[in-house]
Design a protein around this motif. Sequence first.
Motif, short mmCIF file in Angstrom:
data_model
loop_
_atom_site.label_atom_id
_atom_site.label_comp_id
_atom_site.label_asym_id
_atom_site.label_seq_id
_atom_site.Cartn_x
_atom_site.Cartn_y
_atom_site.Cartn_z
N VAL A 33 -29.09 -42.46 17.19
CA VAL A 33 -29.37 -41.08 16.79
C VAL A 33 -30.89 -40.88 16.81
O VAL A 33 -31.64 -41.60 16.14
CB VAL A 33 -28.82 -40.76 15.39
CG1 VAL A 33 -29.19 -39.32 14.99
CG2 VAL A 33 -27.30 -40.94 15.37
N LEU A 34 -31.33 -39.91 17.60
CA LEU A 34 -32.75 -39.58 17.70
C LEU A 34 -33.04 -38.35 16.87
O LEU A 34 -32.39 -37.31 17.03
CB LEU A 34 -33.13 -39.33 19.16
CG LEU A 34 -34.55 -38.81 19.41
CD1 LEU A 34 -35.59 -39.85 18.98
CD2 LEU A 34 -34.74 -38.44 20.88
N GLY A 35 -34.03 -38.45 15.99
CA GLY A 35 -34.47 -37.31 15.20
C GLY A 35 -35.79 -36.77 15.73
O GLY A 35 -36.70 -37.54 16.02
N MET A 36 -35.89 -35.46 15.87
CA MET A 36 -37.10 -34.82 16.34
C MET A 36 -37.64 -33.89 15.25
O MET A 36 -36.91 -33.02 14.76
CB MET A 36 -36.83 -33.99 17.60
CG MET A 36 -36.34 -34.78 18.81
SD MET A 36 -37.60 -35.84 19.56
CE MET A 36 -38.88 -34.64 19.96
N VAL A 37 -38.89 -34.09 14.87
CA VAL A 37 -39.55 -33.20 13.92
C VAL A 37 -40.66 -32.50 14.70
O VAL A 37 -41.69 -33.09 15.01
CB VAL A 37 -40.13 -33.98 12.72
CG1 VAL A 37 -40.90 -33.04 11.80
CG2 VAL A 37 -39.01 -34.68 11.95
N GLY A 38 -40.40 -31.25 15.04
CA GLY A 38 -41.31 -30.50 15.90
C GLY A 38 -40.61 -30.10 17.18
O GLY A 38 -39.82 -30.87 17.73
N ALA A 39 -40.89 -28.90 17.65
CA ALA A 39 -40.23 -28.40 18.85
C ALA A 39 -41.19 -27.62 19.74
O ALA A 39 -40.78 -26.72 20.48
CB ALA A 39 -39.03 -27.52 18.47
N ALA A 50 -32.64 -32.28 15.08
CA ALA A 50 -34.01 -31.78 15.12
C ALA A 50 -34.29 -30.75 14.04
O ALA A 50 -33.39 -30.00 13.62
CB ALA A 50 -34.29 -31.18 16.50
N TRP A 51 -35.55 -30.72 13.64
CA TRP A 51 -36.04 -29.73 12.67
C TRP A 51 -37.36 -29.19 13.19
O TRP A 51 -38.17 -29.92 13.78
CB TRP A 51 -36.26 -30.37 11.30
CG TRP A 51 -36.90 -29.45 10.30
CD1 TRP A 51 -36.28 -28.59 9.45
CD2 TRP A 51 -38.31 -29.28 10.06
NE1 TRP A 51 -37.19 -27.90 8.69
CE2 TRP A 51 -38.45 -28.31 9.05
CE3 TRP A 51 -39.46 -29.85 10.61
CZ2 TRP A 51 -39.70 -27.90 8.57
CZ3 TRP A 51 -40.71 -29.44 10.14
CH2 TRP A 51 -40.82 -28.48 9.12
N ASN A 52 -37.61 -27.92 12.96
CA ASN A 52 -38.90 -27.32 13.28
C ASN A 52 -39.22 -26.26 12.24
O ASN A 52 -38.31 -25.57 11.75
CB ASN A 52 -38.89 -26.71 14.68
CG ASN A 52 -40.30 -26.36 15.15
OD1 ASN A 52 -41.14 -27.24 15.30
ND2 ASN A 52 -40.57 -25.08 15.38
N LEU A 53 -40.47 -26.12 11.91
CA LEU A 53 -40.89 -25.13 10.92
C LEU A 53 -40.43 -23.73 11.32
O LEU A 53 -40.03 -22.93 10.48
CB LEU A 53 -42.41 -25.17 10.76
CG LEU A 53 -43.02 -24.20 9.75
CD1 LEU A 53 -42.51 -24.50 8.35
CD2 LEU A 53 -44.55 -24.28 9.80
N HIS A 54 -40.49 -23.47 12.62
CA HIS A 54 -40.01 -22.19 13.15
C HIS A 54 -38.72 -22.47 13.94
O HIS A 54 -38.78 -22.87 15.10
CB HIS A 54 -41.07 -21.55 14.05
CG HIS A 54 -42.39 -21.36 13.37
ND1 HIS A 54 -42.57 -20.41 12.38
CD2 HIS A 54 -43.58 -22.00 13.51
CE1 HIS A 54 -43.82 -20.46 11.94
NE2 HIS A 54 -44.45 -21.42 12.60
N ALA A 109 -29.38 -28.74 15.05
CA ALA A 109 -30.51 -28.36 14.19
C ALA A 109 -30.14 -28.69 12.76
O ALA A 109 -29.04 -28.34 12.30
CB ALA A 109 -30.80 -26.87 14.34
N VAL A 110 -31.05 -29.38 12.05
CA VAL A 110 -30.72 -29.87 10.71
C VAL A 110 -31.88 -29.63 9.75
O VAL A 110 -33.03 -29.48 10.17
CB VAL A 110 -30.40 -31.39 10.73
CG1 VAL A 110 -29.20 -31.68 11.61
CG2 VAL A 110 -31.62 -32.19 11.17
N ILE A 165 -39.14 -39.01 15.90
CA ILE A 165 -40.42 -38.66 16.52
C ILE A 165 -40.96 -37.43 15.81
O ILE A 165 -40.27 -36.40 15.72
CB ILE A 165 -40.27 -38.36 18.02
CG1 ILE A 165 -39.74 -39.59 18.77
CG2 ILE A 165 -41.61 -37.91 18.62
CD1 ILE A 165 -39.39 -39.31 20.22
N THR A 166 -42.18 -37.52 15.30
CA THR A 166 -42.84 -36.35 14.73
C THR A 166 -43.91 -35.90 15.71
O THR A 166 -44.75 -36.68 16.14
CB THR A 166 -43.46 -36.64 13.35
OG1 THR A 166 -44.47 -37.65 13.48
CG2 THR A 166 -42.41 -37.13 12.36
N ILE A 167 -43.86 -34.63 16.08
CA ILE A 167 -44.81 -34.11 17.06
C ILE A 167 -45.15 -32.67 16.68
O ILE A 167 -44.65 -31.70 17.26
CB ILE A 167 -44.27 -34.25 18.51
CG1 ILE A 167 -45.28 -33.80 19.54
CG2 ILE A 167 -42.90 -33.59 18.66
CD1 ILE A 167 -46.47 -34.71 19.69
N THR A 168 -45.95 -32.56 15.62
CA THR A 168 -46.37 -31.26 15.10
C THR A 168 -47.88 -31.23 14.96
O THR A 168 -48.55 -32.25 15.14
CB THR A 168 -45.74 -30.99 13.72
OG1 THR A 168 -46.36 -31.85 12.74
CG2 THR A 168 -44.23 -31.23 13.72
#
Length: 319
Positions: free
Chosen positions: A128-134, A156-160, A180-181, A193-196
């Motif tokens: 399971v890959l989690g993405m923080v930032g889009a 994945a989660w993103n502020l927007h 989306a979670v 992965i955090t990419i914000t």
Amino acid sequence: MLIIPESLIADLVSSEDAFTAVEATFAAMARGEAYNFPVVREALGEGRQYGFKSGLDRSGGQLGVKAGGYFPGNAAKGIINHQSTVFLFDPETGRPTAMVGGGLLTALRTAAASAISIDRLARPDANVLGMVGAGHQAGFQLRAAARVRKFQKVIAWNLHPDMLPKLAAIATELGLPFEAVPLDRMVEADVIITITSSPAASLMSAHVADGTHLACMGTDTVGKQEVEPALLGRASVFADEVAQSVSLGEAQHAVAGGLLDATAITPLGDVLVGRHPGRRSAAEITLFDGTGVGLQDLAVAAMAVRRAEERGLGSRVTV
């Protein structure tokens, strides 16, 4: 001097090429054959950042600098927020040899560094890959990660949240279910992965399960922060370059808060050359603090130059 515009880069350097170039750079740094010069970074106001990353790779014969930064108003103008150009020089004479568009190269080398950390540090059974930032670079991160692990799902989660459908489309293209979670469900991820470009932590220690590998790729400036410092206190921390990690990476906050000793951070290159074993157990949390070093930019730019010369592309000017 050879000038290679941004418009040519996609046909010259692939994500696989970037992985190979960045991996070689990490190894050269670990062997003492390459080093980065001090980063110069200036705040221009209104969220704009501009700076220079440079270095010398004796083994690769690369000397140069990337000039560029982050301009948050660009999206409204139809151009990406990150803008940069790489300049290469002959390490023997100092004469300029190339000027290379750095936008796509930056995205490729950032994703490659993250993927190398996943390849070397994540559990083999991670699914399971989690993405923080889009944002713009998130898609590159997702594609690169999917090449080194056979994930079964992306959360994945993103502020927007309105930006998440673009990431979902890439996951669908890769054949991966996407959801989306809220951030507290990142505890379900094996790799995050955090990419914000956040100025304050969004991912908390409570959001991360034991055994997770994190690639924290967004913090590259004093004051930026993506994860709670306590998380670095729980983890085995690796970095592209320790000094840069401590001064302007995610580790800046944990070290300043006394939760992490700088001497406990391991250069990722040490894992590549066999000096460090990497992950030691299935329950261990590993965290890669990817600040993005100048040598990575030089390596992918040099690859673009070689390909352009082979194909007769680019423009020659006398300087």
